[in-house]
Write a protein that holds these residues in place. Structure first.
Motif, PDB file in Angstrom:
ATOM      1  N   PRO A 155       0.642  -1.143   0.031  1.00 19.04           N
ATOM      2  CA  PRO A 155      -0.052   0.031  -0.096  1.00 19.04           C
ATOM      3  C   PRO A 155       0.955   1.166   0.075  1.00 19.04           C
ATOM      4  O   PRO A 155       1.805   1.286   0.795  1.00 19.04           O
ATOM      5  N   LEU A 156       0.382   2.213  -0.774  1.00 16.50           N
ATOM      6  CA  LEU A 156       1.186   3.358  -0.973  1.00 16.50           C
ATOM      7  C   LEU A 156       1.650   4.090   0.376  1.00 16.50           C
ATOM      8  O   LEU A 156       2.419   4.802   0.705  1.00 16.50           O
ATOM      9  N   GLY A 157       0.448   3.985   1.526  1.00 18.92           N
ATOM     10  CA  GLY A 157       0.475   4.437   2.912  1.00 18.92           C
ATOM     11  C   GLY A 157       1.614   3.962   3.713  1.00 18.92           C
ATOM     12  O   GLY A 157       2.092   4.465   4.609  1.00 18.92           O
ATOM     13  N   SER A 158       2.268   2.819   3.319  1.00 18.26           N
ATOM     14  CA  SER A 158       3.080   2.158   4.154  1.00 18.26           C
ATOM     15  C   SER A 158       4.448   2.379   3.572  1.00 18.26           C
ATOM     16  O   SER A 158       5.446   2.018   4.284  1.00 18.26           O
ATOM     17  N   LEU A 159       4.619   3.244   2.859  1.00 14.48           N
ATOM     18  CA  LEU A 159       5.948   3.601   1.846  1.00 14.48           C
ATOM     19  C   LEU A 159       6.519   4.930   2.771  1.00 14.48           C
ATOM     20  O   LEU A 159       5.686   5.962   3.250  1.00 14.48           O
ATOM     21  N   SER A 160       7.782   5.086   2.488  1.00 15.14           N
ATOM     22  CA  SER A 160       8.431   6.402   2.977  1.00 15.14           C
ATOM     23  C   SER A 160       8.188   7.255   2.037  1.00 15.14           C
ATOM     24  O   SER A 160       7.588   7.171   0.976  1.00 15.14           O
ATOM     25  N   GLY A 161       8.670   8.562   2.541  1.00 13.75           N
ATOM     26  CA  GLY A 161       8.336   9.857   1.460  1.00 13.75           C
ATOM     27  C   GLY A 161       9.041   9.563   0.301  1.00 13.75           C
ATOM     28  O   GLY A 161       8.689   9.781  -0.884  1.00 13.75           O
ATOM     29  N   GLY A 162      10.540   9.049   0.461  1.00 17.55           N
ATOM     30  CA  GLY A 162      11.208   8.961  -0.793  1.00 17.55           C
ATOM     31  C   GLY A 162      10.717   7.921  -1.715  1.00 17.55           C
ATOM     32  O   GLY A 162      10.821   7.744  -2.938  1.00 17.55           O
ATOM     33  N   GLU A 163      10.205   6.642  -0.937  1.00 19.42           N
ATOM     34  CA  GLU A 163       9.796   5.672  -1.840  1.00 19.42           C
ATOM     35  C   GLU A 163       8.516   6.142  -2.506  1.00 19.42           C
ATOM     36  O   GLU A 163       8.198   5.547  -3.761  1.00 19.42           O
ATOM     37  N   ARG A 164       7.490   7.040  -2.056  1.00 22.95           N
ATOM     38  CA  ARG A 164       6.468   7.357  -2.780  1.00 22.95           C
ATOM     39  C   ARG A 164       6.903   8.262  -3.743  1.00 22.95           C
ATOM     40  O   ARG A 164       6.005   8.350  -4.784  1.00 22.95           O
ATOM     41  N   GLN A 165       8.047   8.981  -3.454  1.00 16.05           N
ATOM     42  CA  GLN A 165       8.361   9.925  -4.727  1.00 16.05           C
ATOM     43  C   GLN A 165       8.945   9.010  -5.959  1.00 16.05           C
ATOM     44  O   GLN A 165       8.642   9.416  -7.132  1.00 16.05           O
ATOM     45  N   ARG A 166       9.460   7.883  -5.460  1.00 15.60           N
ATOM     46  CA  ARG A 166       9.748   7.107  -6.571  1.00 15.60           C
ATOM     47  C   ARG A 166       8.718   6.559  -7.579  1.00 15.60           C
ATOM     48  O   ARG A 166       8.726   6.419  -8.738  1.00 15.60           O
ATOM     49  N   VAL A 167       7.658   6.280  -6.678  1.00 11.02           N
ATOM     50  CA  VAL A 167       6.525   5.769  -7.386  1.00 11.02           C
ATOM     51  C   VAL A 167       5.751   7.068  -8.258  1.00 11.02           C
ATOM     52  O   VAL A 167       5.351   6.539  -9.153  1.00 11.02           O
ATOM     53  N   ALA A 168       5.683   8.059  -7.855  1.00  9.74           N
ATOM     54  CA  ALA A 168       5.392   9.295  -8.619  1.00  9.74           C
ATOM     55  C   ALA A 168       6.208   9.342  -9.831  1.00  9.74           C
ATOM     56  O   ALA A 168       5.291   9.629 -10.934  1.00  9.74           O
ATOM     57  N   VAL A 169       7.345   9.413  -9.859  1.00  8.04           N
ATOM     58  CA  VAL A 169       8.009   9.281 -11.005  1.00  8.04           C
ATOM     59  C   VAL A 169       7.828   8.233 -11.837  1.00  8.04           C
ATOM     60  O   VAL A 169       7.635   8.412 -13.057  1.00  8.04           O
TER      61      VAL A 169
ATOM     62  N   LEU B 283      18.335  11.115 -10.820  1.00  6.31           N
ATOM     63  CA  LEU B 283      18.629  12.493 -11.829  1.00  6.31           C
ATOM     64  C   LEU B 283      19.570  11.921 -13.147  1.00  6.31           C
ATOM     65  O   LEU B 283      19.596  12.122 -13.998  1.00  6.31           O
ATOM     66  N   GLU B 284      20.153  10.547 -12.664  1.00  7.24           N
ATOM     67  CA  GLU B 284      20.784  10.059 -13.813  1.00  7.24           C
ATOM     68  C   GLU B 284      19.922   9.129 -14.817  1.00  7.24           C
ATOM     69  O   GLU B 284      19.885   9.302 -15.898  1.00  7.24           O
ATOM     70  N   LEU B 285      18.607   8.658 -14.251  1.00  9.20           N
ATOM     71  CA  LEU B 285      17.687   8.331 -14.645  1.00  9.20           C
ATOM     72  C   LEU B 285      16.818   9.292 -15.413  1.00  9.20           C
ATOM     73  O   LEU B 285      16.727   9.119 -16.685  1.00  9.20           O
ATOM     74  N   VAL B 286      16.515  10.359 -15.046  1.00  6.73           N
ATOM     75  CA  VAL B 286      15.819  11.502 -15.768  1.00  6.73           C
ATOM     76  C   VAL B 286      16.648  12.242 -16.874  1.00  6.73           C
ATOM     77  O   VAL B 286      16.152  12.224 -17.971  1.00  6.73           O
ATOM     78  N   SER B 287      17.851  12.330 -16.648  1.00  6.02           N
ATOM     79  CA  SER B 287      18.617  12.770 -17.815  1.00  6.02           C
ATOM     80  C   SER B 287      19.050  11.882 -18.767  1.00  6.02           C
ATOM     81  O   SER B 287      19.245  12.446 -19.875  1.00  6.02           O
TER      82      SER B 287
END
Length: 275
Positions: free
Chosen positions: A135-149, A178-182
């Motif tokens: 569940p998204l609510g069980s993830l850390s802020g950083g993990e949720r950010q990865r999911v958003a990306v 940033l390596e991924l995005v670039s």
């Protein structure tokens, strides 16, 4: 796909937060949007992804004004990752990534193989496979950010807009992101606070100061000690990272601010104390 921001001004509650800003993001380039808090970065990005209509000027993607596109057409061109997103925490990470496929599906149409492939590829690229079914609510802020990306990547748009995506990420995760995005084929406009990361991973920089463009161009021409002193109020030294051979920014001390028109009390007079 090329993005053109042409003389964009944005007013909010009677105040001009973005004032005649112009720049071009070439197709496939990673453009870093920099500036102190309150400089207009997030406000400008809202005009790019159609959340706030400019008072004047235009934003064109692929030669067309984004405000002349239908919502579905715009969603086929631009994906967005925001600083703080309202998410349905009962969704799993995988289900959240699948939301990126909505613009590609007609109402009532079931998920197809192309959708599953796009979602699987985004999950792998962002390294979230180990918690994709949590569940998204069980993830850390950083993990949720990865999911958003990952959700934005699954949307498969030619343009990606990111508002401080490295928030909540540790040092390794910031570099990996940033390596991924670039390395993506998309045209990416990303607002960042970290000058070193922006200098190292962006093809082009746009620096905002109080709603206006203070500098724009290649990192090696934009990122100077004089600019950083003027815009950020700190000393800096620009060099090359011997480990990566990329541009490096070393920040020093804050530059003392000049106090204008100080209030001078008459001799022998003191301000009364208030309890």
């Amino acid at each position: 796909m090329r993005v053109e921001v042409d003389q964009v001004s944005i007013d909010v509650h009677g105040s001009t937060l973005v004032d005649c800003v112009s720049f071009v993001a070439p197709a496939g380039a990673t453009v870093g949007l920099l500036g102190p808090n309150g400089s207009g970065k997030s406000t400008l990005l809202r005009a790019v992804y159609r959340a706030h209509r400019p008072a004047s000027g235009s934003v064109r993607i692929g030669g067309e004004d984004v405000w002349c596109l239908r919502a579905r057409e715009a969603a086929h061109r631009t994906a967005v990752v925001l600083q703080e997103e309202q998410r349905e925490f009962e969704f799993s990470a995988r289900e959240t990534v699948e939301l990126g496929r909505i613009p590609h599906r007609r109402p009532g149409r079931r998920t197809q193989g192309s959708d599953e492939e796009a979602v699987g590829r985004a999950i792998e690229l962002c390294g979230i496979g180990e918690y994709a079914d949590r569940p998204l609510g069980s993830l850390s802020g950083g993990e949720r950010q990865r999911v958003a990306v990952a959700r934005a990547i699954a949307q498969e748009t030619p343009v990606l807009v990111m508002d401080e995506p490295t928030n909540h990420l540790d040092v390794l995760a910031q570099i990996e992101l940033l390596e991924l995005v670039s390395g993506l084929a998309t045209t990416t406009i990303v607002a960042l606070h970290d000058l070193g990361l922006a200098a190292a991973y962006c093809d082009h920089l746009v620096v905002l100061d109080r709603g206006r463009v203070a500098a724009s161009g290649r990192p090696e021409t934009v990122m100077t000690a004089a600019l950083i002193a003027e815009v950020y109020g700190v000393t800096a030294e620009i060099g090359v990272n011997p480990l990566t051979q990329r541009l490096a920014v070393h920040l020093g001390a804050a530059i003392p601010r000049t106090i204008t028109n100080p209030v001078v009390q008459p001799a022998g007079r003191k301000e009364p104390r208030h309890s």
